[in-house]
Design an enzyme around this catalytic site. Structure first.
Site, short mmCIF file in Angstrom:
data_model
loop_
_atom_site.label_atom_id
_atom_site.label_comp_id
_atom_site.label_asym_id
_atom_site.label_seq_id
_atom_site.Cartn_x
_atom_site.Cartn_y
_atom_site.Cartn_z
N LYS A 195 92.77 16.27 54.02
CA LYS A 195 92.07 15.19 54.70
C LYS A 195 90.80 15.74 55.32
O LYS A 195 90.74 16.10 56.50
CB LYS A 195 92.97 14.56 55.78
CG LYS A 195 92.50 13.16 56.18
CD LYS A 195 92.58 12.19 55.02
CE LYS A 195 92.09 10.80 55.38
NZ LYS A 195 92.09 9.90 54.24
N SER A 391 92.77 6.09 50.55
CA SER A 391 93.24 6.04 51.93
C SER A 391 93.60 4.61 52.31
O SER A 391 94.51 4.03 51.72
CB SER A 391 92.18 6.64 52.86
OG SER A 391 92.79 7.16 54.03
#
Length: 591
Positions: A195, A391
């Site tokens: 991430k 996401s």
């Protein structure tokens, strides 16, 4: 003195009257433009017409009514836009339209994502099955332009032009050095080693994990790019790779030598060839119609379909945020309302959720996800992913009955993060500004940006991020019928290309937008139906009044900053984000 005041007073009155007249004139122009948008005016398509396909305009998910694009103060030819779905519908209609004899494809630098370009390219290949010709010509082909043009029967390049063919690269912009100089600390809380949305603010180069995933998805994009060109141009993938790797296309004659183009021509020679193909006498002008006008004709003709059985297409395009959003943002209220409306309409038998989003607010994503779950219980929900569904963009669709991706769709990025800036050094040392105050509890000023976080505050926020991540992978596990442990193993914020997403189970199959619609019809067991689109487009007058200042500002910012406008966008977006985010690790710019 009396005459002097009379003169001054008359001047002031004249200026005021001139300003009033100018405002009245400007308002009249705006009202006229906005009014004309709502008028349904078809364009006559004569026999022997050439369909002019200009793909240098902005190719969006939908064709929006933008009144400002018609105004000379902010509009120009390059700012026109068209939805890729309307291009596909128009090409399908042109395939059987006897008045359309061929397509003239003109493209230099397409403003479209890779997945949408593939959709259009596949539609061009389908058009060719009618035995009608496609002629591509440009003075300059960027790689994206050539990818589209390579689908044509003949690809021509200006004798003094250029064809770019060098391979793909992806560059990230890092701001840590600038933040350090300004005295700003980016305090990061995240879950997922991949991430990397926060990396530009805490590092000056890519981490090993980030480099690994960027390499993987870029190679995936390149594989599709080369395979499609190879098939159309009858040049092996290995040869294409070598041409790019050794930068063999340096002059126009090189492009002809390696059979990347069919010839070097000037515009007048192209026009002569188009006249020959369309059956137009050389002394006469070509009869042409733009893809924008032809698409409008197709849309108008489709309004005659009154079939009560419907499939709803719900467009989720842009960053995800709470509230209403707009045509370029996914507002949780607006999209949730659209899903509910489609769910409660008994004439709507299935829903296609079209997602093109890098994510955004985790809370807003969950609100939309809930509506998808409720809808799936009463009617089929098929997800179609565009250029990117990552996401939060993946979150909102993971509960769908089936997920379609293009081979070059960017998806996954299952992870969350929070970022809280600390401006203490900037305020205290650089600006001489200090803060002091009182509070009734030790956490009363949590999330303060004028001091560092305490260990206790960091733990609280980390727990919130962890909880959001656990919810995220649980939603995915339920929707994809996988274990949480498995989802966690392929999550961690990692980005996947479409073909890999199918392989690991994040998507069901590769297929285009129309494939998703056909799958929805099949699951709903219907054959005759019409398509309705949600959410409803914002009213042009409201859009004008609400966004005119921002659009004018954006227009001039783009003019002044040029290619650097992307950096400005990234900084502005980072400053504006609040709350826990489920966003793709970075904004992808592939060149």
């Amino acid at each position: 003195m009396k005459e002097f005041f009379k003169y001054v007073f008359a001047t002031i009155v004249g200026v005021i009257l001139s300003m009033i007249l100018f405002v009245i004139l400007l308002v009249s122009i705006i009202v006229g433009v906005v009014s004309s948008i709502g008028e349904d005016k078809s364009v006559v398509v004569d026999s022997n017409t050439v369909l002019y396909l200009n793909l240098d305009q902005s190719v969006t998910e939908r064709t929006f009514n933008d009144p400002l694009s018609e105004l000379p103060i902010v509009g120009d030819e390059g700012q026109k836009s068209i939805g890729f779905t309307d291009i596909i519908k128009a090409l399908k209609e042109a395939k059987t339209d006897d008045n359309i004899k061929c397509i003239y494809l003109n493209v230099t630098s397409p403003n479209a994502g890779f997945a949408n370009m593939k959709e259009i390219r596949d539609a061009l290949l389908d058009f060719k099955t009618s035995k009608k010709k496609i002629i591509a010509y440009s003075e300059v082909y960027t790689q994206g332009a050539y990818y589209l043009a390579s689908a044509a029967d003949k690809v021509y390049l200006n004798p003094e032009g250029a064809l770019e063919f060098k391979g793909l690269n992806s560059q990230l912009v890092f701001f840590k050095g600038a933040l350090d100089k300004l005295g700003i600390e980016a305090q990061i809380i995240r879950v997922g080693t991949y991430k990397s949305a926060v990396e530009p603010f805490i590092a000056d180069k890519m981490s090993d994990k980030n480099r690994e995933q960027v390499t993987a998805y870029l190679n995936g994009l390149y594989a599709t790019f080369l395979a499609d060109i190879s098939k159309s141009r009858n040049i092996s993938k290995d040869s294409l790779f070598q041409i790019a790797d050794h930068y063999k296309i340096q002059q126009p004659k090189d492009a002809e030598k390696y059979k990347m183009v069919d010839g070097l021509r000037y515009k007048d020679e192209i026009l002569d060839e188009l006249k020959s193909i369309s059956g137009t006498e050389k002394k006469n002008n070509l009869s042409t119609i733009t893809i924008n006008d032809y698409a409008k004709n197709v849309i108008m003709s489709g309004k005659g379909n009154t079939n009560k059985t419907k499939i709803a297409v719900i467009y989720a395009n842009g960053d995800i945020m709470g509230g209403e959003g707009d045509n370029d943002q996914i507002g949780s209220e607006r999209i949730s309302r659209a899903i509910r409306k489609a769910r409660t309409d008994s004439n709507i038998k299935a829903i296609v959720l079209r997602v093109n989003s890098p994510g955004g607010s985790a809370l807003a994503s969950d609100v939309i996800w809930r509506e998808v779950v409720l809808t799936k219980k009463v009617k089929p929900v098929i997800a179609s992913f565009g250029n990117v569904a990552a996401s939060g963009g993946y979150y909102i669709a993971c509960a769908a009955d089936s997920i379609f991706v293009q081979p070059n769709t960017i998806t996954g990025s299952i992870g969350v993060f929070g970022m809280i800036p600390n401006f203490q050094k900037l305020m205290n040392k650089e600006l001489g500004i200090t803060f002091d105050g009182v509070k009734t509890g030790q956490y009363a000023d949590i999330m303060s940006v004028n001091r560092p976080m305490t260990p206790g505050e960091r733990l609280i926020i980390q727990n919130g991020v962890n909880r959001t991540y656990d919810s995220f992978i649980s939603r995915v596990a339920d929707g994809r019928k996988k274990s949480k442990a498995y989802v966690d193993s392929i999550a961690g914020g990692r980005v996947w290309v479409g073909t890999d997403a199918v392989r690991i189970g994040l998507a069901d199959r590769t297929g285009n937008f129309n494939d998703a619609i056909l799958a929805a019809a099949k699951k709903a067991k219907i054959q005759e139906y019409r398509i309705v689109e949600y959410p409803e487009m914002l009213d042009p007058i409201r859009s004008l009044l609400d966004n005119s200042a921002d659009k004018i500002k954006t227009h001039y910012a783009k003019q002044e900053l040029g290619a650097n406008y992307l950096i400005y966008q990234q900084i502005k977006a980072a400053i504006s984000k609040s709350g826990i985010q489920a966003r793709m690790p970075f904004d992808i710019t592939v060149q």
